[in-house]
Scaffold this motif. Structure first.
Motif, short mmCIF file in Angstrom:
data_model
loop_
_atom_site.label_atom_id
_atom_site.label_comp_id
_atom_site.label_asym_id
_atom_site.label_seq_id
_atom_site.Cartn_x
_atom_site.Cartn_y
_atom_site.Cartn_z
N VAL A 204 0.84 -1.21 0.00
CA VAL A 204 0.00 0.00 0.00
C VAL A 204 0.87 1.25 0.00
CG1 VAL A 204 -1.73 1.31 1.28
CG2 VAL A 204 -1.92 -1.17 1.13
N LEU A 205 1.89 1.26 0.84
CA LEU A 205 2.79 2.42 0.90
C LEU A 205 3.50 2.62 -0.44
CD1 LEU A 205 4.18 4.67 2.47
CD2 LEU A 205 5.87 3.01 3.24
N TRP A 206 4.00 1.54 -1.03
CA TRP A 206 4.67 1.66 -2.33
C TRP A 206 3.70 2.13 -3.40
CZ3 TRP A 206 9.41 2.42 -1.85
CH2 TRP A 206 10.22 1.68 -1.01
N GLY A 207 2.45 1.70 -3.31
CA GLY A 207 1.45 2.15 -4.27
C GLY A 207 1.21 3.65 -4.16
N ILE A 208 1.17 4.15 -2.91
CA ILE A 208 0.99 5.58 -2.69
C ILE A 208 2.18 6.37 -3.24
CG2 ILE A 208 0.89 7.39 -0.93
CD1 ILE A 208 -0.72 5.50 0.80
N LEU A 209 3.39 5.91 -2.90
CA LEU A 209 4.59 6.61 -3.37
C LEU A 209 4.72 6.55 -4.89
CD1 LEU A 209 7.15 5.42 -0.64
CD2 LEU A 209 5.90 7.59 -0.77
N GLY A 210 4.40 5.38 -5.47
CA GLY A 210 4.45 5.25 -6.93
C GLY A 210 3.43 6.16 -7.59
N GLY A 211 2.24 6.25 -7.00
CA GLY A 211 1.21 7.13 -7.54
C GLY A 211 1.63 8.58 -7.47
N ALA A 212 2.31 8.96 -6.37
CA ALA A 212 2.78 10.34 -6.22
C ALA A 212 3.83 10.67 -7.27
CB ALA A 212 3.36 10.54 -4.82
N VAL A 213 4.77 9.75 -7.50
CA VAL A 213 5.80 9.98 -8.52
C VAL A 213 5.17 10.12 -9.90
CG1 VAL A 213 7.77 8.94 -9.71
CG2 VAL A 213 7.63 8.82 -7.22
N ALA A 214 4.24 9.22 -10.22
CA ALA A 214 3.57 9.27 -11.52
C ALA A 214 2.80 10.59 -11.69
CB ALA A 214 2.61 8.08 -11.66
N TYR A 215 2.16 11.04 -10.62
CA TYR A 215 1.39 12.28 -10.67
C TYR A 215 2.28 13.47 -11.01
CZ TYR A 215 -1.52 16.14 -8.86
OH TYR A 215 -2.24 17.30 -8.72
N TYR A 216 3.45 13.55 -10.36
CA TYR A 216 4.33 14.69 -10.61
C TYR A 216 5.06 14.59 -11.94
CZ TYR A 216 3.36 16.24 -5.88
OH TYR A 216 2.73 16.69 -4.75
N VAL A 217 5.37 13.37 -12.37
CA VAL A 217 6.00 13.21 -13.69
C VAL A 217 5.01 13.59 -14.79
CG1 VAL A 217 6.90 11.53 -15.34
CG2 VAL A 217 7.65 11.45 -12.96
N LEU A 218 3.78 13.10 -14.67
CA LEU A 218 2.76 13.44 -15.67
C LEU A 218 2.35 14.91 -15.58
CD1 LEU A 218 0.51 10.24 -15.43
CD2 LEU A 218 2.04 10.89 -17.31
N GLY A 219 2.65 15.53 -14.44
CA GLY A 219 2.33 16.95 -14.30
C GLY A 219 3.03 17.82 -15.33
N PHE A 220 4.17 17.35 -15.84
CA PHE A 220 4.89 18.11 -16.87
C PHE A 220 4.10 18.16 -18.18
CE2 PHE A 220 8.47 16.93 -14.08
CZ PHE A 220 9.04 18.19 -13.90
N THR A 221 3.14 17.26 -18.33
CA THR A 221 2.34 17.24 -19.57
C THR A 221 1.09 18.10 -19.45
OG1 THR A 221 1.01 15.31 -18.89
CG2 THR A 221 3.11 14.87 -19.98
N VAL A 222 0.86 18.70 -18.28
CA VAL A 222 -0.32 19.54 -18.06
C VAL A 222 0.11 21.00 -17.99
CG1 VAL A 222 -2.25 20.06 -16.50
CG2 VAL A 222 -1.45 17.69 -16.77
N PRO A 223 -0.36 21.84 -18.90
CA PRO A 223 0.03 23.26 -18.90
C PRO A 223 -0.31 23.94 -17.58
CG PRO A 223 -1.08 22.67 -20.95
CD PRO A 223 -1.24 21.51 -20.03
N GLY A 224 0.65 24.67 -17.03
CA GLY A 224 0.43 25.42 -15.80
C GLY A 224 0.40 24.60 -14.53
N PHE A 225 0.74 23.31 -14.61
CA PHE A 225 0.65 22.42 -13.45
C PHE A 225 1.52 22.89 -12.30
CE2 PHE A 225 1.95 18.72 -10.96
CZ PHE A 225 0.75 18.05 -10.77
N TYR A 226 2.72 23.38 -12.59
CA TYR A 226 3.67 23.72 -11.53
C TYR A 226 3.70 25.22 -11.20
CZ TYR A 226 5.57 19.02 -11.42
OH TYR A 226 5.73 17.66 -11.25
N GLU A 227 2.75 25.99 -11.75
CA GLU A 227 2.72 27.41 -11.44
C GLU A 227 2.34 27.62 -9.97
OE1 GLU A 227 0.26 29.59 -14.08
OE2 GLU A 227 1.39 29.05 -15.88
N GLY A 228 3.19 28.28 -9.22
CA GLY A 228 2.92 28.55 -7.80
C GLY A 228 2.88 27.30 -6.96
N PHE A 229 3.53 26.24 -7.42
CA PHE A 229 3.43 24.94 -6.74
C PHE A 229 3.97 24.99 -5.31
CE2 PHE A 229 5.21 20.75 -5.67
CZ PHE A 229 4.08 19.97 -5.80
#
Length: 465
Positions: A204-229
């Motif tokens: 469960v912990l690895w699933g959470i951490l893996g999901g967090a990594v995937a979320y932030y990596v895929l965030g580069f594909t979303v315009p404005g994702f990191y503005e004011g992060f």
């Protein structure tokens, strides 16, 4: 350690207990992030960091207590289901403040302690029909999964009350920015299932951490994702302790006993009935959860006595009750024994020394709050959904072809999710079982305590809801 924990007598070593303690920590560390994220929805009353520290401290206290008192390799922390009941039912549905709700948790801890010390715990437990007892974990599991799906944005409001979020990129109803987080949650749930099937520790912990990594990596594909992060974020580990001291610690005493707002809206009678039934619901769920976990975890490690009982069970229950009281003082929901303790038992844990090591890792985790706050809701939602899956296991023990069992069990499970309230599910289960028993020639099977509990819940509907 040998004299106190009797390592040789239990056929274990310090190294084995260390590995077991770490395994248990890895299996249940997700509660730090999930619990903090859930309480953070009480905006303006408490923060993620404050509850993160409160959760860690109460986990340390509870785990040390159960290890020292019962010498069992078990661990404790704020229970899943009970935290949802605290936030979504008691605070959002009933309208109590965060501090008010802590008073109910404090009452739960005190009542649980008295019931354990006096031996009345067994009578209360026996007063709950078996059909309802078996269904409660499943109902909580479905409710938790429902919350996870909502937190992920997968289940949304619609003309049918609930509906599926749009994944349609072509009609203009959805964008990649709205779809991506939902996909992260879905694949994180599947990843947890795969890791669990392959025997990976702390899936469960690895699933959470893996999901967090995937979320932030895929965030580069979303315009404005990191503005004011990083705006407003603090990476000073002691900032969390400061927020804990200001917003959570002793809040139950400084603000909790002021119920004037609720009494003004519902009257004194309504307040008394609400207080009694809500505290009772906290206590019952805590009791069933703890009893089930103690038996289940100890059975897995062949730790049960020849008579099939949990060794030092009363001491383990007392540790649970005292930890809940301490948790309320720290500012978190009911503390209970975690079924994930069986992961450490599976690694060879046999004594309370394993609990000491688990508590040590929770203590270290307190200083990692700045990193934990980076875990997105979409990752922790996957844990909620998966834990919900695990809790559905008990439905196989319900006799679905027997109406007097099936109907109360179904109402217990269904009404928890449909009414957004664990206590309402328990109420419907007990009341329906009592009525069916009364009109099917089984009135003598209805215990006096069952009548009292059923009447209290009935009054709740007519006086406070």
């Amino acid at each position: 350690m040998e004299q106190f924990f009797k390592l040789k007598e239990h056929g274990t070593t310090v190294r084995t207990e260390l590995v077991a303690g770490f395994t248990t920590f890895m299996a249940m560390a997700y509660i730090l992030m999930v619990n903090a994220g859930m309480f953070a929805e009480l905006e303006g009353q408490v923060t993620y960091n404050a509850v993160y520290i409160a959760t860690a401290i109460s986990a340390v206290i509870g785990t040390v207590l159960i290890g020292l008192l019962s010498n069992l390799p078990l661990a404790q922390a704020s229970g899943m289901g009970l935290n949802a009941y605290f936030v979504y039912t008691v605070c959002f549905n009933l309208g109590l403040s965060y501090a008010n709700a802590l008073v109910l948790v404090l009452a739960d801890g005190i009542i649980f302690t008295l019931l354990t010390v006096t031996g009345l715990r067994k009578k209360i437990f026996d007063a709950i029909p078996s059909a309802v007892r078996m269904a409660i974990p499943a109902g909580i599991g479905l409710f938790i999964a429902f919350l996870g799906l909502q937190n992920a944005g997968i289940v949304v409001d619609s003309s049918t009350l609930v509906g599926l979020a749009s994944f349609n990129l072509y009609s203009g109803n959805a964008t990649w920015g709205t779809i991506m987080p939902m996909l992260v949650t879905i694949f994180a749930v599947l990843a947890i299932a795969i890791l669990t099937k392959r025997g990976v520790k702390g899936a469960v912990l690895w699933g959470i951490l893996g999901g967090a990594v995937a979320y932030y990596v895929l965030g580069f594909t979303v315009p404005g994702f990191y503005e004011g992060f990083f705006a407003g974020m603090s990476f000073n580990p002691f900032t969390a302790f400061q927020e804990f001291a200001e917003l959570s610690l002793f809040k139950v005493f400084t603000e909790g006993f002021d119920f004037s707002a609720y009494i003004a809206a519902n009257g004194t009678g309504g307040f008394i009935v609400m207080f009694l039934t809500t505290a009772l619901a906290f206590c019952m769920v805590d009791m069933f959860d703890t009893l089930g976990t103690l038996y289940g975890a100890c059975a897995r490690g062949n730790l049960l006595t020849k008579q099939g009982d949990v060794p030092n069970m009363d001491k383990a229950m007392l540790a649970d009750a005292v930890a809940t009281t301490c948790g309320a003082i720290c500012g978190t929901s009911t503390v209970t024994t975690f079924v994930e303790s069986s992961a450490g038992i599976g690694e060879g844990g046999r004594t309370g020394l394993a609990s000491m090591f688990t508590a040590l890792f929770f203590f270290i985790a307190m200083f990692l709050a700045p990193l934990a706050q980076l875990i997105p809701t979409y990752a922790t939602a996957a844990a909620l959904i998966y834990v919900g899956v695990l809790m559905m296991n008990c439905v196989r023990d319900i006799e679905w072809t027997t109406p007097e069992i099936a109907v109360p069990a179904f109402l217990t499970i269904a009404m928890m999710s449909f009414t957004y309230s664990i206590s309402f599910g328990i109420a419907f289960g007990i009341i329906s079982w009592t009525i069916i028993a009364l009109f099917t020639g089984k009135a003598r099977e209805i215990k006096a305590a069952t009548w009292v509990i059923g009447i209290l819940f009935t009054l709740t509907f007519f006086l406070t809801h």
